[in-house]
Design a protein around this motif. Structure first.
Motif, PDB file in Angstrom:
ATOM      1  N   TYR A   1      -7.403  73.215  -2.018  1.00  0.00           N
ATOM      2  CA  TYR A   1      -7.365  73.582  -3.430  1.00  0.00           C
ATOM      3  C   TYR A   1      -7.471  72.298  -4.256  1.00  0.00           C
TER       4      TYR A   1
ATOM      5  N   ARG B   1      -2.719  75.983  -1.083  1.00  0.00           N
ATOM      6  CA  ARG B   1      -3.248  75.879   0.288  1.00  0.00           C
ATOM      7  C   ARG B   1      -4.193  74.684   0.392  1.00  0.00           C
TER       8      ARG B   1
ATOM      9  N   ILE C   1      -6.230  77.583  -8.216  1.00  0.00           N
ATOM     10  CA  ILE C   1      -6.169  78.637  -7.197  1.00  0.00           C
ATOM     11  C   ILE C   1      -7.080  79.778  -7.642  1.00  0.00           C
ATOM     12  N   ARG C   2      -8.135  80.008  -6.913  1.00  0.00           N
ATOM     13  CA  ARG C   2      -9.114  81.052  -7.237  1.00  0.00           C
ATOM     14  C   ARG C   2      -9.536  80.981  -8.704  1.00  0.00           C
TER      15      ARG C   2
ATOM     16  N   SER D   1       3.116  81.345  -9.053  1.00  0.00           N
ATOM     17  CA  SER D   1       1.718  81.196  -8.641  1.00  0.00           C
ATOM     18  C   SER D   1       1.562  81.650  -7.204  1.00  0.00           C
ATOM     19  N   PRO D   2       0.324  81.907  -6.810  1.00  0.00           N
ATOM     20  CA  PRO D   2       0.097  82.115  -5.378  1.00  0.00           C
ATOM     21  C   PRO D   2       0.444  80.812  -4.644  1.00  0.00           C
TER      22      PRO D   2
ATOM     23  N   PHE E   1       3.002  86.915  -1.805  1.00  0.00           N
ATOM     24  CA  PHE E   1       2.373  86.972  -3.121  1.00  0.00           C
ATOM     25  C   PHE E   1       1.302  88.050  -3.119  1.00  0.00           C
TER      26      PHE E   1
ATOM     27  N   GLU F   1      -1.803  89.449  -5.673  1.00  0.00           N
ATOM     28  CA  GLU F   1      -2.565  89.313  -6.920  1.00  0.00           C
ATOM     29  C   GLU F   1      -3.298  90.624  -7.149  1.00  0.00           C
TER      30      GLU F   1
ATOM     31  N   GLU G   1      -1.096  87.618   0.009  1.00  0.00           N
ATOM     32  CA  GLU G   1      -0.879  86.354   0.701  1.00  0.00           C
ATOM     33  C   GLU G   1       0.376  86.416   1.556  1.00  0.00           C
TER      34      GLU G   1
END
Lengths: 370, 127
Positions: A306, A303, A351-352, A299-300, B41, B43, B61
Motif C-alpha cells: 500500500y 497491507r 487503501i483501495r 480503516s481497513p 473489517f 467494506e 478482510e
C-alpha cells in the motif's frame, strides 16, 4: 512440488490450514490467527520452523570469517551464546538476517531464513573460497536438521521437560544463550530466543526426531496452555514487535541502517562486507528509513505494497501491515524518507484508492505491560 | 459441518440471498466465514449504488487477506448493515443473521431463482 517439513503429518492430524510459504507447505493456522496470537501472548504456542535453514561454520578461521561476512561483532560471543546479525553484500544490501550461535571455540551454527537458503549457502561457500575463508568449513545442514519454536510467558515452566537431559537447564538460560540437550538419544540445542516478542525457546535437532519432540512438548506444555500456532500468528506477533521479515523489511537493495537495524552493525570490529557504505550511512544518515506506524482512524487493515502519503505526496510503501490482534487496530512498517521518519509524523496509507490517517510510532508498536 | 439454511439461495462464490418480495438481503455463507476465519473489517457498498450480478461490491478482510464479495444479484442497494462497522465479527458468529451485508432492490426477480438451492450449494462445498 512444495516441500514438506517432518511435521507435515502432525499438522494434518491437527486439521491445520496449510498454505504455500517460500516454497514450503506450512500451517497458516490451526484454529484462527487471532486465537493463536492470543495464546502466545498469554500462555504458550508451538511453531514448526523446520523450514528454516541451518548452516554450521567450523574450523580455526571460523570466528574471523564470520566477522567479515556478518555485520555484528562475533567476538562478543562466548561459547553458549548467540546474537542476531545480518549478512550483507559489498554494497551493504542485506543477503539475509540470521541468528549465529557459538557452540564451541571453533564451531558456530547459523539459523537462516527458509526463503534464503538457496542464496545464503552459495554466498557463504563463495566467500569461504577467498583468503578470509582459510581454515573454514561451511556445511549446509538444512536438510538433516529441523527446528521448533516454543514461545510465550508460560514456556519457562515446562521447557526443561521437553528434552531428556541437558547440559544447563534451559529455564536457567539468559536471553540469547544456548545449551545442548538430548532427546531420544539425539542431540538437541535449545536457545532462549524467538520471533514473537515473548519469552521463548528455539529447539534445533535431527529432522528424524522432530515429530516426537513436538508431541513431547505438547504433552508437557498442555497444563501450561501450550497450543500449536501457525505462520499467520507468527507474522502478526513479529509485526507487533517490529521484527523484520526478509522480503518485506529486508532485501538485497536495503541496508541494515535503512531498515533501522544499525544496533546490529558493529563498525569498530575491523573490515566486513558492506562496511564502507554502512559506516557512511551511520554517519550521514540513509535517504530512507523503515518506520513503524499505527492507523489513527477507522480503516481497513494496512497491507504490504500500500502506498504511503505525506503532505499530499506519495512518499513510500508499506512493507508489512496487519490488524494488530493485541491492540485491535491497523499497524505496520513502511519505508519513508528520513525526513518523515520521526515518531509523531502524520502520514496517510492509501487503501483501495482512499487515504487513511496514520502516525509514525516508536518501535516496537506493542510492548508487554510489565 | 457448515450450516446451510434451506430457505436461501446461494452463489458459487459463497454469497447467499434471502428474497422478500422485490427485495433481497445478501451475506456470505457459514462456509465462507469459516474459510476466511476472523473477519476484522467489512467494506460495504454505498446505499443507492446500482450493482450487476457478479460485480465486486464489498470487501471482507481477515487478519491475513482482503477478499472481494460479488453481488449475487442485480439491483440497487437500499440499506447496508451498519453494525458490521463496529462489530465485523458478526460475520463469523451469525453469518445468516446479524452478519448480513446489504439489502438490495432486485432489478430482475428471476435472478435469485437461477442461483443454487441449499442442496446444490452443499454439494459444492463438500466437493
Amino acid at each position: 512440488m512444495l516441500k514438506r517439513t517432518p511435521l507435515f503429518e502432525a499438522h494434518q492430524k491437527l486439521a491445520a490450514r496449510l498454505v504455500e510459504f517460500g516454497g514450503w507447505e506450512m500451517p497458516v493456522h490451526y484454529t484462527s490467527i487471532m486465537e493463536e496470537h492470543r495464546v502466545v501472548r498469554t500462555a504458550a504456542g508451538i511453531f514448526d520452523i523446520c523450514h528454516m535453514g541451518e548452516v554450521s561454520i567450523t574450523g580455526a578461521g571460523a570466528s574471523s570469517f564470520l566477522n567479515q561476512v556478518l555485520t555484528n561483532d562475533i567476538a562478543k560471543l562466548r561459547v553458549g551464546e548467540g546474537q542476531y546479525s545480518l549478512m550483507c553484500n559489498p554494497a551493504g544490501g542485506v543477503i539475509d538476517d540470521l541468528y549465529v550461535y557459538k557452540l564451541g571455540v571453533q564451531e558456530y551454527l547459523l539459523i537462516i531464513n527458509a526463503s534464503r537458503i538457496d542464496a545464503d549457502v552459495p554466498w557463504l561457500l563463495q566467500e569461504a573460497q577467498r583468503d578470509i575463508g582459510a581454515g573454514v568449513l561451511v556445511t549446509n545442514q538444512s536438510e538433516t536438521l529441523g527446528a521448533i519454536a516454543i514461545q510465550g510467558p508460560t514456556v519457562e515452566k515446562f521447557i526443561d521437560q521437553c528434552v531428556d537431559t541437558f547440559d544447563r537447564a534451559p529455564s536457567s538460560l539468559l536471553k540469547n544463550q544456548i545449551t545442548r540437550g538430548e532427546f531420544a538419544g539425539q542431540p538437541v540445542y535449545l536457545a532462549r530466543t524467538g520471533y514473537t516478542g515473548e519469552d521463548g525457546f528455539e529447539l534445533v535437532g535431527a529432522a528424524s526426531i522432530m515429530t516426537d519432540l513436538w508431541q513431547r512438548a505438547l504433552q508437557v506444555g498442555l497444563v501450561h496452555g501450550l497450543k500449536p500456532a501457525g505462520l499467520g500468528a507468527r507474522d502478526t506477533l513479529r509485526t507487533e514487535v517490529c521484527y523484520p521479515l526478509y522480503g518485506h523489511e529486508l532485501d538485497e537493495k536495503r541496508t541494515p541502517i535503512e531498515a533501522g537495524l544499525g544496533f546490529f552493525v558493529s563498525l569498530d570490529k575491523g573490515p566486513f562486507n558492506g562496511r564502507e557504505i554502512l559506516a557512511m550511512q551511520k554517519l550521514q544518515g540513509a535517504p530512507q528509513r523503515c518506520v513503524a506506524f499505527k492507523m489513527i482512524e477507522k480503516s481497513p487493515p494496512p497491507r504490504p505494497h500500500y502506498r504511503v502519503w505525506f503532505d499530499g505526496q506519495p512518499v513510500g510503501e508499506v512493507v508489512s501491515g496487519t490488524l494488530s490482534p493485541s491492540l485491535n487496530l491497523g499497524i505496520g512498517m513502511a519505508y519513508v524518507p528520513t525526513t518523515v521518519a520521526q515518531p509523531g509524523s502524520r502520514i496517510e496509507i492509501e487503501i483501495r484508492g482512499q487515504r487513511f490517517a496514520a502516525e509514525v510510532v516508536k518501535k516496537p508498536i506493542y510492548r508487554k505491560a510489565s | 459441518m457448515s450450516n446451510i439454511p434451506s430457505d436461501l439461495r446461494y452463489a458459487k462464490s459463497h454469497e447467499w440471498v434471502r428474497v422478500a418480495g422485490d427485495h433481497a438481503t445478501v451475506g456470505i455463507t457459514d462456509h465462507a466465514q469459516h474459510e476466511l476465519t476472523d473477519v476484522v473489517f467489512v467494506e460495504l457498498p454505498q446505499v443507492h449504488r446500482i450493482v450487476k450480478a457478479g460485480e465486486a461490491c464489498a470487501v471482507v478482510e481477515s487478519v491475513k487477506t482482503a477478499s472481494d464479495i460479488y453481488s449475487p444479484v442485480s439491483g440497487q442497494i437500499v440499506e447496508i448493515n451498519a453494525a458490521l462497522s463496529n462489530n465485523p465479527g458478526l460475520v463469523n458468529t451469525d453469518p445468516f443473521g446479524d452478519g448480513w451485508f446489504y439489502k438490495i432492490k432486485l432489478s430482475d426477480a428471476a435472478e435469485p431463482e437461477a442461483m443454487l438451492a441449499a442442496e446444490a450449494y452443499g454439494k459444492q462445498v463438500q466437493g
